[in-house]
Design an enzyme around this catalytic site. Structure first.
Site, PDB file in Angstrom:
ATOM      1  N   GLU A   1     -18.386 -11.161   2.957  1.00  0.00           N
ATOM      2  CA  GLU A   1     -18.541 -11.168   4.417  1.00  0.00           C
ATOM      3  C   GLU A   1     -19.561 -10.143   4.898  1.00  0.00           C
ATOM      4  OE1 GLU A   1     -14.693 -10.956   6.271  1.00  0.00           O
ATOM      5  OE2 GLU A   1     -14.266 -13.058   5.831  1.00  0.00           O
TER       6      GLU A   1
ATOM      7  N   GLU B   1     -11.598 -18.331   1.574  1.00  0.00           N
ATOM      8  CA  GLU B   1     -10.379 -17.607   1.959  1.00  0.00           C
ATOM      9  C   GLU B   1      -9.704 -18.339   3.110  1.00  0.00           C
ATOM     10  OE1 GLU B   1     -11.169 -13.592   3.177  1.00  0.00           O
ATOM     11  OE2 GLU B   1     -12.243 -13.094   1.341  1.00  0.00           O
TER      12      GLU B   1
END
Ligand code: GAL
Length: 689
Positions: A174, A323
Site C-alpha cells: 500500500e 486483502e
C-alpha cells in the site's frame, strides 16, 4: 520431448513444467481461483507453523502471502541475512498444498536501517521527519533507500525466483505518501526541467505572471501539494506518480532478473486512493491487486463493485483481491462486523468483477502491535474465531467453482473514463465543497451498472474500439490528444457522454481559451455558457424526463442546428432558468452528448438508460431486481454467471440460455430459471454460442 531451434529451451521448459507439477507437492495445476490469507510466521515459534498450516488446509485455503513486513527478521543486521525461517515456512506450506506469494518487506524498514541512515526517513509537508515505530516511514525518492530495497528484493528473488511453490511477488505494501525532503525537491526540479526544457516554457504553461509567480530557474519552484498554482499542483501529482512508479520498478527489475516468468509481480493498492496514478504505476506490474475493506461493516454492493472495475481497468485484465476483512477492521470509528452473508457476497462479487484470488487479512491476531483489535481467522490463542467458519465455506465453494472459472474474465460494452488528472484538478478547486469526484463517478456508475450489469473503468489512453458507449463523468482536464481520440471514437460510430465540468482545462491544468468542452466544442455543436455551484436543487425537465439538479449546474447552449437540447432547467437562480442542461449531437452513426448538471439518481437512470438503448447496449440478464447483482465472466467457449442476491427477498432469475449450476444442484441438469434465496449466490456455466 518438443524440439525447437534452441534445443536447450525445450529442456528448460520441460523442467519448468515438471517443477510446476511438483509445486505444492500436489501434482495438480494451480487452481484458477484461490483463497488465502496474510500469514506472519515470523511472529510465531516455528513449532506452531504446522498447526497453522493444517488449520488453513482444513479451511481449503490455497495461498498465503508472507514476508511483507519482515525485513528485520530477514536481515537482522545490515548485510546479514537469515532466510532459513522463510525457507522452512514455504516448505511447510507447500507440504500442505499451499502456495506462497512473497511480499518484499520494504514498507517496514528495520531499526538498524533508519537509525544508521536517517536520511532515508520520510519528511511530511510541514517539514517533520518520520520516526521509527510505524510503517511507511521511508522516503520514496531516497537513492539510499532504493539501493537497500533493491538489495533485499534481489536476495529474495535469487533465493525464491525459481521456487515452484512461490507463485508471485507483492512489492512493498500500500504505497502512497510522498516525502517533502530536500532530495525529493531536487528530483522534482529535475523532473520539471525534463518536462519543460526551459523555465520560460514552464512560466508560459503555468501562467506565472499571475501573482508574480514567474520563475528565473527551476530551483526556485516550490514543492507543495495544496494552495498553489494549479499547474504546479498537477505536475507535483504526476511527479509523485512517476516517483512511485520508479520506486516499484526498482524492485520489479531486481526481481525479474531472477524470477521465473510464471511468477507474477504486483503491488497491493488502496481502493480510490489518489496519491498517485495507479494506471501509470500498473504498467510496471504483471497484474493489479487491491485491498478491499468495508470499515463501517455496511456492504453497499454498488460502492464496492465500482472499485473492482476500477482496479480491473488498471491493466484491463483480471486482478487479485490481496486483502479483505474477516468480519471487521480496527481503524474506523465504529468497526462494525460485516454480517457473515455479506462476507460471502463480498468475496463472490470480487470474483464476479474479475478477481482470481481472495485473501483475508490476517490469519491470526499478533499478540502486540498496532492492530490487536482487527478481525482475523484465528484468535490470539491460535484457535478459530467465528469468521474462520465463514471463510472455510467460501473457500470450499470457490474450490468447487474454480474449474468453471478457469480462463474466464468479465467484459463490457460500456466504458467509463477515469482520469487522475481530472480528479486532482477538481479536488484542488472544488468550487462546491460537495463536488466529490468519486461521488460523482458513482452517480454515473450506479445506473450504468444497474442497466448493463458490466462496466469497464479505463484510463483515457485505453483503446475505445469495441465499446458501444463511453462515459466521461467529469473529464475536467482534457488534453488535445485525448480530445482527438474521443472525437475519432465518435466519428467511428461511438456514443460519447461527457459529464459536468468536462473539457475545461488543458494538459497543464490551464483553462482552455475556448469554453467547455474545449477542443470538443465544435463536434458537440454547443458549449457551456457558465457554470454555477448550487446550494439548493434546481428543477429539470425535457424529453428525457424530469427531476432535479443539485451541487452543480452548467447553462449550455447549442449553436449547431443538429445539436438537440434534451433537458432544460426550470425556474431557479435566474441564471439557469430555461437554459439547456443536456445537449446532444448525432455524428454519423455515433453521437456526442454533454450533461451539464449533477442529476438526481432517478433522472440519471432515465437519462443513461436512454443512451444505453441508443447505443444498443443490452443487459446481461434482463429484468432483475436492483438488489440482485449479475456478473458474467467469458471464456473462449463458455460463459459463467455469478448471481448475487444482496437483498432480503428471494428472487427467480431468468437466464438468457440454460446453464449448469456450479455450486449446488445437479451440474448435469441445466436450467434457465434460477431461484435465489435472500442473500444467496448462484454460479452457473453455459457454453458460449
Ligand atoms: C491494510 C494493510 C494491512 C493491514 C490492514 C488492516 O491497509 O495493507 O497491512 O494493516 O490494512 O485493515
Amino acid at each position: 520431448m518438443p524440439v525447437d531451434r534452441l534445443g536447450t529451451r525445450s529442456w528448460r521448459r520441460a523442467l519448468l513444467a515438471l517443477g510446476l507439477l511438483l509445486a505444492c507437492g500436489s501434482g495438480a495445476a494451480q487452481p484458477a481461483l484461490l483463497v488465502g490469507t496474510a500469514w506472519y510466521p515470523e511472529q510465531w515459534p516455528q513449532a506452531r507453523w504446522p498447526q497453522d498450516l493444517e488449520l488453513m488446509q482444513a479451511a481449503h485455503l490455497d495461498v498465503v502471502r508472507v514476508g511483507e513486513f519482515a525485513w528485520s527478521t530477514m536481515e537482522p543486521r545490515e548485510g546479514v541475512y537469515d532466510f532459513s525461517w522463510l525457507d522452512r515456512a514455504i516448505a511447510e506450506a507447500a507440504r500442505r498444498h499451499i502456495y506462497v506469494v512473497i511480499g518484499t518487506p520494504t514498507a517496514a524498514p528495520p531499526a538498524w536501517l533508519t537509525s544508521k541512515y536517517p536520511d532515508t526517513l520520510r519528511v511530511d509537508e510541514d517539514g517533520q521527519r518520520a520516526e521509527h515505530g510505524n510503517r511507511q516511514q521511508f522516503s520514496f525518492s531516497s537513492p539510499r533507500y532504493r539501493e537497500l530495497a533493491r538489495q533485499i528484493a534481489t536476495r529474495l528473488a535469487e533465493r525464491y525466483g525459481r521456487n515452484p511453490d512461490v507463485i508471485g511477488w507483492q512489492i512493498d505494501n500500500e504505497i502512497g505518501p510522498p516525502s517533502f525532503d530536500a532530495q525529493t525537491r531536487r528530483q522534482f526540479h529535475d523532473w520539471l526541467r525534463r518536462k519543460y526544457g526551459s523555465i520560460a516554457n514552464l512560466n508560459r504553461h503555468w501562467t506565472t505572471a499571475y501573482w508574480s509567480q514567474t520563475y528565473d530557474g527551476f530551483d526556485q519552484v516550490p514543492m507543495h501539494s495544496k494552495d498553489e498554482n494549479p499547474g504546479l499542483l498537477l505536475d507535483f501529482r504526476r511527479f509523485v506518480s512517476d516517483t512511485w512508479t520508479s520506486y516499484i520498478a526498482n524492485q520489479s527489475t531486481a526481481i525479474r532478473a531472477h524470477a521465473d516468468p510464471r511468477q507474477f509481480i504486483t503491488t497491493n493498492t488502496m481502493h480510490w486512493g489518489n496519491q498517485f496514478d495507479q494506471q501509470v504505476l500498473s504498467r510496471e506490474l504483471d497484474m493489479a491487486a487491491w485491498d478491499e475493506y468495508v470499515p463501517d461493516g455496511h456492504f453497499v454492493w454498488l460502492d464496492q463493485a465500482v472499485q473492482h472495475d476500477l482496479v480491473r481497468g488498471y491493466k484491463n485484465k483480471d486482478f487479485w483481491l490481496m486483502e479483505t476483512q474477516p468480519a471487521f477492521v480496527n481503524w474506523w470509528s465504529v468497526n462494525r462486523a460485516l454480517p457473515p452473508y455479506a462476507m460471502r457476497e463480498l468475496a463472490w462479487q470480487a470474483v464476479g468483477h474479475g478477481a482470481d484470488a481472495v485473501l483475508y487479512w490476517q490469519w491470526r491476531s499478533a499478540l502486540n502491535g498496532q492492530e490487536q483489535y482487527h478481525g482475523t481467522l484465528l484468535g490470539p490463542d491460535g484457535t478459530p474465531v467465528p469468521a474462520y467458519g465463514v471463510v472455510r465455506e467460501i473457500a470450499a465453494e470457490m474450490a468447487r467453482a474454480a474449474p468453471a472459472l478457469a480462463g474466464t474474465s468479465p467484459r463490457s460494452e460500456v466504458a467509463m473514463l477515469q482520469s487522475y488528472d481530472s480528479r486532482w484538478a477538481i479536488d484542488a478547486q472544488r468550487q462546491q465543497a460537495d463536488f466529490g469526484v468519486v461521488k460523482e463517478f458513482d452517480a454515473f456508475y450506479a445506473p450504468l451498472e444497474h442497466y448493463a450489469q458490466s462496466v469497464d473503468v479505463i484510463s483515457t489512453d485505453t483503446p475505445l474500439t469495441g465499446y458501444r458507449l463511453v462515459i466521461a463523468p467529469a473529464l475536467n482536464v482534457l488534453s488535445e490528444a485525448e480530445a482527438k481520440r474521443l472525437a475519432d471514437y465518435v466519428r467511428a460510430g461511438g456514443h460519447l457522454v461527457l459529464g459536468p465540468r468536462s473539457g475545461m482545462k488543458d494538459a497543464y491544468d490551464a483553462l482552455w481559451p475556448q469554453r467547455q468542452p474545449g477542443p470538443l466544442t465544435s463536434l458537440l455543436g454547443g458549449r457551456v455558457e457558465q457554470f454555477y455551484a448550487l446550494d439548493a436543487t434546481v428543477p429539470l425537465t425535457g424529453v428525457l424526463g424530469s427531476g432535479q439538479a443539485s451541487i452543480w449546474a452548467e447553462a449550455l447552449s447549442a449553436h449547431d442546428p443538429q445539436t438537440q437540447v434534451l433537458l432544460r432547467y426550470g425556474k431557479s437562480n435566474g441564471w439557469l432558468d430555461g437554459k439547456a442542461a443536456i445537449i446532444s449531437r448525432q455524428v454519423g452513426s455515433g453521437s456526442i452528448t454533454y450533461i451539464g448538471a449533477w442529476l438526481d439518481p432517478a433522472l440519471m437512470q432515465n437519462v443513461l438508460d436512454d443512451f444505453l438503448r441508443k447505443a444498443h447496449v443490452t443487459p446481461l440478464v434482463p429484468g432483475v431486481s436492483d438488489n440482485v447483482e449479475v456478473c458474467e465472466r467469458f471464456g473462449a467457449r463458455k460463459r459463467v454467471w455469478i448471481l448475487i442476491n444482496h437483498g432480503d427477498d428471494p428472487h427467480t432469475i431468468r437466464l438468457p440460455s440454460p446453464a449448469a449450476p456450479v455450486l449446488s444442484g445437479n451440474p448435469a441438469v441445466s436450467t434457465a430459471a434460477v431461484a435465489l434465496a435472500a442473500h444467496s449466490i448462484q454460479v452457473l456455466e453455459a457454453p458460449l454460442r
